[in-house]
Motif scaffolding. Structure first.
Motif, PDB file in Angstrom:
ATOM      1  N   ALA A 115       0.849  -1.208   0.000  1.00  0.00           N
ATOM      2  CA  ALA A 115       0.000   0.000   0.000  1.00  0.00           C
ATOM      3  C   ALA A 115       0.877   1.249   0.000  1.00  0.00           C
ATOM      4  O   ALA A 115       0.601   2.229  -0.710  1.00  0.00           O
ATOM      5  CB  ALA A 115      -0.916  -0.009   1.216  1.00  0.00           C
ATOM      6  N   SER A 118       2.554   1.612  -3.415  1.00  0.00           N
ATOM      7  CA  SER A 118       1.541   2.031  -4.395  1.00  0.00           C
ATOM      8  C   SER A 118       1.208   3.518  -4.213  1.00  0.00           C
ATOM      9  O   SER A 118       1.067   4.258  -5.193  1.00  0.00           O
ATOM     10  CB  SER A 118       0.296   1.164  -4.214  1.00  0.00           C
ATOM     11  OG  SER A 118      -0.771   1.697  -4.907  1.00  0.00           O
ATOM     12  N   GLY A 119       1.087   3.942  -2.957  1.00  0.00           N
ATOM     13  CA  GLY A 119       0.804   5.362  -2.673  1.00  0.00           C
ATOM     14  C   GLY A 119       1.926   6.259  -3.169  1.00  0.00           C
ATOM     15  O   GLY A 119       1.675   7.323  -3.763  1.00  0.00           O
ATOM     16  N   LEU A 123       1.807   9.260  -5.953  1.00  0.00           N
ATOM     17  CA  LEU A 123       2.260  10.621  -5.615  1.00  0.00           C
ATOM     18  C   LEU A 123       3.384  11.096  -6.533  1.00  0.00           C
ATOM     19  O   LEU A 123       3.414  12.258  -6.939  1.00  0.00           O
ATOM     20  CB  LEU A 123       2.730  10.667  -4.157  1.00  0.00           C
ATOM     21  CG  LEU A 123       1.624  10.862  -3.125  1.00  0.00           C
ATOM     22  CD1 LEU A 123       2.198  10.840  -1.725  1.00  0.00           C
ATOM     23  CD2 LEU A 123       0.866  12.163  -3.361  1.00  0.00           C
ATOM     24  N   ILE A 143      -6.640   9.498  -4.976  1.00  0.00           N
ATOM     25  CA  ILE A 143      -6.873   8.706  -3.758  1.00  0.00           C
ATOM     26  C   ILE A 143      -7.856   7.575  -4.070  1.00  0.00           C
ATOM     27  O   ILE A 143      -7.667   6.435  -3.628  1.00  0.00           O
ATOM     28  CB  ILE A 143      -7.386   9.617  -2.624  1.00  0.00           C
ATOM     29  CG1 ILE A 143      -6.261  10.560  -2.194  1.00  0.00           C
ATOM     30  CG2 ILE A 143      -7.868   8.793  -1.429  1.00  0.00           C
ATOM     31  CD1 ILE A 143      -6.680  11.674  -1.273  1.00  0.00           C
ATOM     32  N   TRP A 146      -6.004   4.934  -5.872  1.00  0.00           N
ATOM     33  CA  TRP A 146      -5.112   4.206  -4.955  1.00  0.00           C
ATOM     34  C   TRP A 146      -5.907   3.160  -4.162  1.00  0.00           C
ATOM     35  O   TRP A 146      -5.481   2.010  -4.032  1.00  0.00           O
ATOM     36  CB  TRP A 146      -4.429   5.217  -4.027  1.00  0.00           C
ATOM     37  CG  TRP A 146      -3.542   4.612  -2.995  1.00  0.00           C
ATOM     38  CD1 TRP A 146      -2.414   3.879  -3.207  1.00  0.00           C
ATOM     39  CD2 TRP A 146      -3.704   4.690  -1.580  1.00  0.00           C
ATOM     40  NE1 TRP A 146      -1.866   3.499  -2.006  1.00  0.00           N
ATOM     41  CE2 TRP A 146      -2.633   3.990  -0.989  1.00  0.00           C
ATOM     42  CE3 TRP A 146      -4.629   5.297  -0.742  1.00  0.00           C
ATOM     43  CZ2 TRP A 146      -2.482   3.865   0.397  1.00  0.00           C
ATOM     44  CZ3 TRP A 146      -4.475   5.186   0.637  1.00  0.00           C
ATOM     45  CH2 TRP A 146      -3.418   4.474   1.189  1.00  0.00           C
TER      46      TRP A 146
END
Lengths: 174, 301
Positions: A115, A118-119, A123, A143, A146
């Motif tokens: 996670a 991936s975030g 970004l 978001i 995501w």
């Protein structure tokens, strides 16, 4: 990995399978399911496949294969060409480096790391678009994408473990 | 002291890997620069890849679209018998209209022939399936399975049954890339009816694009029709775009006429604008280049 294993048949078969699955992920991602501006963004399915493969089969997650898949995805889905592939390749290399240690952790820790990566990928793509003075997408949409990617990763883990019986690599013998 | 062979091999693998990673990073950055500078070669590469993968994409997109439509229309699924009857009735009505239209067209043609009227070339169109969309939040675009072999040209307008959808921004042999009206970089010159004021429809990633450069906002009101103005000669004039709405804060936006939620097919218009002579340069007829120096232009045109 030794140079003699670069073109080993088992490795080439695994790379071919990885690329087939990656292409399938791109096609599903690009399927026109919602063309309205407020439609829920498609999950980054290619990232899910690459993340799963890079952590379970790092030796067959070939750098050039990840690059080719990322480039095709960028070209097909009209993402900023180069930005998507760059973040995907770097994420894959990072996860490959962690694969040995990650296998010893529980699933929650593994999922949190995926996670986080991936975030960061999302970004960095957003930052690249801003840095190039192109119109950036809304953060709210990023978001949502995501979150969709995280949900899709769980599905990918279930399907791949069921289909290919893929487990974590055995720890290296010291 | 010499290192063991296995260690040397591992070091070689690592070195090759690092060189490849560096190359990949450099190529990616170069691609980003090309993308940002709207390099036509990148667009050609995009359409070449789309042309090559189009058949495989249809295998995935068609069943998924079908499943998605089934889920969306599950209520209609139970009502299919009544829908079928209603559609047959509609076909009967439309057949009657078609016959009437044919008669009128013939009559019209005879009258035109009598008057020796010359009409502007009408727009023709080609219909295509949407086989892929951008999916992500970065761009609002779609890929359609018609291309240069079907006569699609760059910049053409794409419409659905209700109104304008977007414009062609890339043409391959078998595939076309559409930029939707809702995309951040979409700009379309429009006219607002009945006032006739001109403005620019500007996509901003929302379902209702912005109206910009409107000279006299006092002369328009919510509900006014928005149509293409034809300025710039890219789009034909009078294509329906939507209706004017005003959002809190006094910003004018357009509720689009096209049904983006059910967009499966689009019509790509093959439009050739009328030749208009609106400045002296328009009087010069361009001829194929001949060998030798061109003769000096005569004064006074």
């Amino acid at each position: 990995m030794e140079p003699s294993q670069w073109f080993a048949p088992w490795r080439l078969v695994q790379i071919a399978l990885f690329m087939g699955l990656g292409l399938g992920a791109i096609f599903i991602e690009a399927a026109p399911l919602g063309l309205t501006a407020n439609a829920y963004p498609s999950p980054d399915l290619l990232f899910c496949v690459v993340a799963f493969w890079a952590t379970r089969r790092p030796e067959s997650t070939a750098l050039l294969a990840v690059f080719a898949l990322g480039l095709v995805r960028d070209l097909i889905t009209d993402a900023p060409v180069g930005g998507g592939v760059l973040t995907l390749v770097l994420a894959a290399e990072f996860l490959k480096a962690l694969s040995q240690g990650l296998g010893r952790r529980n699933f929650v820790t593994q999922f949190l790391l995926i996670a986080l990566v991936s975030g960061i990928v999302v970004l960095v793509q957003w930052a690249i678009v801003i840095a190039l003075l192109a119109p950036p997408p809304y953060l709210f949409d990023l978001i949502r994408q995501w979150l969709a990617t995280l949900a899709a990763y769980l599905a990918v883990v279930l399907v791949f473990r069921g289909l290919f019986r893929m487990r974590w690599p055995k720890p290296a013998v010291v | 002291m010499r290192r063991p062979a296995s260690q040397q091999e591992t070091a070689l693998t690592r070195m090759v890997h690092r060189i490849l990673l560096g190359l990949v990073v450099v190529v990616s950055i170069l691609l980003l620069i090309l993308w940002r500078s709207d390099n036509p070669r990148l667009e050609r590469l995009r359409l070449t890849v789309a042309d090559a993968l189009l058949p495989s994409m249809s295998w995935f997109s068609e069943p998924m679209q079908f499943a998605s439509a089934m889920t969306k229309d599950y209520r209609n699924f139970f009502d299919v018998y009544n829908q079928n009857r209603e559609l047959r009735r509609e076909i009967q009505r439309l057949r009657a209209w078609r016959d009437t239209a044919r008669q009128l067209e013939e009559e019209n043609a005879q009258l035109r022939a009598l008057n020796n009227v010359r009409l502007a070339v009408r727009s023709t169109f080609v219909t295509g399936d949407i086989v892929a969309d951008s999916g992500g939040p970065f761009l609002q675009s779609a890929l359609v399975n018609v291309g240069a072999r079907d006569g699609v040209i760059d910049g053409s307008a794409a419409v659905d049954g209700n109104g304008l959808v977007g414009r062609v921004v890339g043409v391959g042999e078998h595939a076309t890339r559409l930029l939707l009206l809702t995309d951040f970089s979409s700009r379309v010159p429009v006219a607002i009816q009945p006032s006739g004021l001109s403005a620019i429809l500007s996509g901003d990633g929302t379902t209702a694009p912005l109206i910009e450069f409107l000279e006299s906002p006092d002369e328009v009101s919510p509900g006014d029709l928005v149509r293409t103005s034809g300025d710039g000669g890219v789009f034909p004039p009078d294509l329906p775009v939507g209706r004017l709405i005003v959002v809190p804060g006094g910003t004018w936006r357009v509720a689009l006429a096209a049904d983006f939620a059910r967009l499966e097919f689009v019509r790509v218009l093959r439009y050739t604008p009328d030749i208009r002579i609106d400045r002296p340069g328009g009087l010069i007829i361009s001829r194929p280049e001949r060998e030798g120096p061109a003769p000096p232009a005569a004064d006074g045109g």
